[in-house]
Scaffold this active site. Structure first.
Site, PDB file in Angstrom:
ATOM      1  CD  GLU A   1      -5.231  -4.191  -3.818  1.00 17.93           C
ATOM      2  OE1 GLU A   1      -5.306  -3.798  -2.639  1.00 17.93           O
ATOM      3  OE2 GLU A   1      -4.196  -4.658  -4.313  1.00 17.93           O
TER       4      GLU A   1
ATOM      5  CG  HIS B   1      -5.789  -2.191   0.353  1.00 15.14           C
ATOM      6  ND1 HIS B   1      -4.885  -2.162  -0.675  1.00 15.14           N
ATOM      7  CD2 HIS B   1      -5.334  -1.310   1.285  1.00 15.14           C
ATOM      8  CE1 HIS B   1      -3.930  -1.280  -0.400  1.00 15.14           C
ATOM      9  NE2 HIS B   1      -4.169  -0.760   0.797  1.00 15.14           N
TER      10      HIS B   1
ATOM     11  CB  SER C   1      -0.970  -0.038   1.180  1.00 12.29           C
ATOM     12  OG  SER C   1      -1.967   0.952   1.045  1.00 12.29           O
TER      13      SER C   1
END
Length: 508
Positions: A331, A417, A211
């Site tokens: 995600e 995610h 991320s």
């Protein structure tokens, strides 16, 4: 003096392990007293830079000081200033402090070893997270013959910020704005100078992050200041076309520069001078929260971060190192293109013809709404960077993570995610559902590929499907699925092609 120069005289001696389950490493800074658990020696809360407080707030990181005696390295140090964790497993325990520039090392290596080094950069939208979370403990990776490093870096406005009053007082040649990126570079300089004390090879360093941590890996890929400090890179869900704002020039569409944004925030907070900004309690800078999606923390300073990531890759100016990049299959499943957020607005520039073509490619409006934000933010940008890196002649590997559980708390039509993190570290106990053979199989494969890549720049190894390099536009992709890893043509190419044309066409 650079960090490398500051530490060039270190007399590095390999860590030694005794039968009383204590570990010791000797640096010129001083002696570290770590601990050993099940063959893995760990050292925590090692300062890699001076505390960025007082006059060092919003200044490039400075070398740490030495200590006398044996420094206790058995407990984690403070995490950086950030909002409440709200259950995020990527945030370590308190205390929270500006004095947070510390790192942690796990190793099984003995005197004279030259093991590959893996340096983890945590995520958290550049506003939260830490290298001290149990999720990121490096024992399982270290048992595979690598030395693992995790670290903290300055977050939010304390790590990514500028203001006219700060600009007026600093030397003209001093890098500014991207202090969190500078921290990561300082940690890599520390690794280069010190990691041999833990059995690591300073000439074989892999950076990997997820991320915002993956975003920072991409920033390292394009940063002249980071060149030569790492030799391989892994980007997990690290975007690639995120909005980036110049430090002292207008942003896209005439939006305010980073410095103008800082000035507006300071005026609202009643902080208009450098003295007032540096004297304010650090928690002052948490609100209102800066937005990653709107570019508040994604700064182009021209020195540390010279340009947009995609632009540097397209020009072939990125680090010429082996590169793994990939995303999860769902995600941002909870964000719809109709949401009035920075991510939901990404598709708003589509013409009606572009939208109609995209909706058709997704099989209808329901599929479009469910997946297009994930593809616009993560999937297509990752594919684009992979193609550009491969076109520049560098080894490139693309993956997709699609391990799901019917026992999980989220919808089961894809991997959301950040869910891949415990699989990469082997810390499956952090999962919020029962661990099954599917999970153990996926984790074993990912740890095997990741450590093999760190060792040689090639993720392949015995007993695993061969992971092909990206070549041209018809790349095959490694998928980590419920039945194990497999290679197949990259899925959904047609709809990603439509999104690529949209992202790359000129804007009014």
């Amino acid at each position: 003096m650079t960090f490398v120069g500051a530490f060039a005289t270190l007399a590095l001696m390999a860590g030694q392990v005794d039968t009383q389950q204590h570990a010791e490493a000797r640096l010129s800074q001083g002696v570290l007293a770590g601990r050993v658990e099940d063959t893995v020696a760990s050292y925590r809360n090692i300062p890699y830079a001076a505390p960025p407080v007082g006059p060092l707030r919003w200044r490039p990181p400075q070398p740490p000081t030495a200590w006398t005696g044996r420094r206790d390295a058995t407990a984690y140090g403070a995490i950086c200033i950030q909002p409440p964790a709200n259950g995020d497993p990527g945030v370590g325990p308190p205390p929270m402090s500006e004095d947070c520039l510390n790192l942690n090392v796990w190793t099984t290596q003995q005197t004279g070893a030259r093991a590959p080094v893996m340096v983890w950069i945590h995520g958290g939208a550049l506003i939260n997270g830490s290298g001290t979370a149990a999720l990121y403990e490096g024992d399982d990776l270290a048992r595979r013959g690598v030395v693992v490093v995790t670290l903290n870096y300055r977050l939010g406005r304390l790590g990514f910020f500028d203001h006219p009053a700060l600009a007026a007082e600093r030397p003209a040649e001093e890098a500014a704005g991207n202090y969190g990126v500078m921290d990561v570079i300082a940690a890599l300089e520390w690794v280069k100078a010190n990691i041999a004390a833990f059995g690591g090879d300073p000439a074989n360093v892999t950076v990997f992050g997820e991320s915002a941590g993956g975003v920072l890996v991409n920033r390292l890929m394009i940063s002249p200041k980071a060149r030569g400090l790492f030799h391989k890179a892994v980007v997990q869900s690290g975007l690639g076309r995120e909005l980036q704002i110049p430090l002292d020039r207008k942003g896209p569409g005439g939006s305010p520069s980073a410095r103008e944004r800082g000035q507006a925030w300071g005026a609202a907070a009643g902080l208009t001078t450098a003295e007032a900004l540096r004297a304010a309690p650090p928690e002052t800078f948490l609100g209102p929260a800066p937005s990653f999606a709107n570019g508040d923390l994604n700064l182009i300073d021209g020195v540390v971060v010279p340009d947009r990531v995609e632009a540097v890759f397209r020009a072939g100016g990125q680090a010429p190192v082996p590169y793994v990049i990939g995303t999860n299959s769902a995600e941002f499943w909870w964000i719809k293109p109709t949401d009035r957020s920075g991510y939901g607005l990404i598709d708003d520039d589509m013409t009606w013809l572009e939208r109609a073509e995209a909706v058709q490619a997704y099989g209808g409006i329901q599929g479009f709404d469910a997946q297009v934000v994930t593809d616009l933010v993560f999937t297509e940008p990752a594919r684009n960077l992979a193609r550009l890196h491969a076109a520049a002649g560098h080894p490139t590997y693309l993956y997709r993570f699609d391990v799901t559980s019917t026992a999980g708390p989220e919808p089961h039509n894809g991997a959301s995610h950040a869910v891949e993190r415990p699989y990469v570290f082997g810390n499956l106990g952090i999962l919020p559902y029962p661990v099954e053979e599917r999970d153990r199989r996926a984790s074993e494969a990912m740890m095997g590929y990741w450590t093999a890549f760190a060792r040689s720049g090639d993720p392949d190894g015995p007993g695993r499907p061969a992971w092909p390099r990206v070549t041209g536009n018809d790349q095959r992709i490694m998928t980590f699925g419920n039945e194990g890893p497999f290679v197949a043509p990259a899925p959904f190419s047609a709809r990603l092609d439509i999104l690529q044309r949209f992202r790359e066409r000129g804007r009014p």
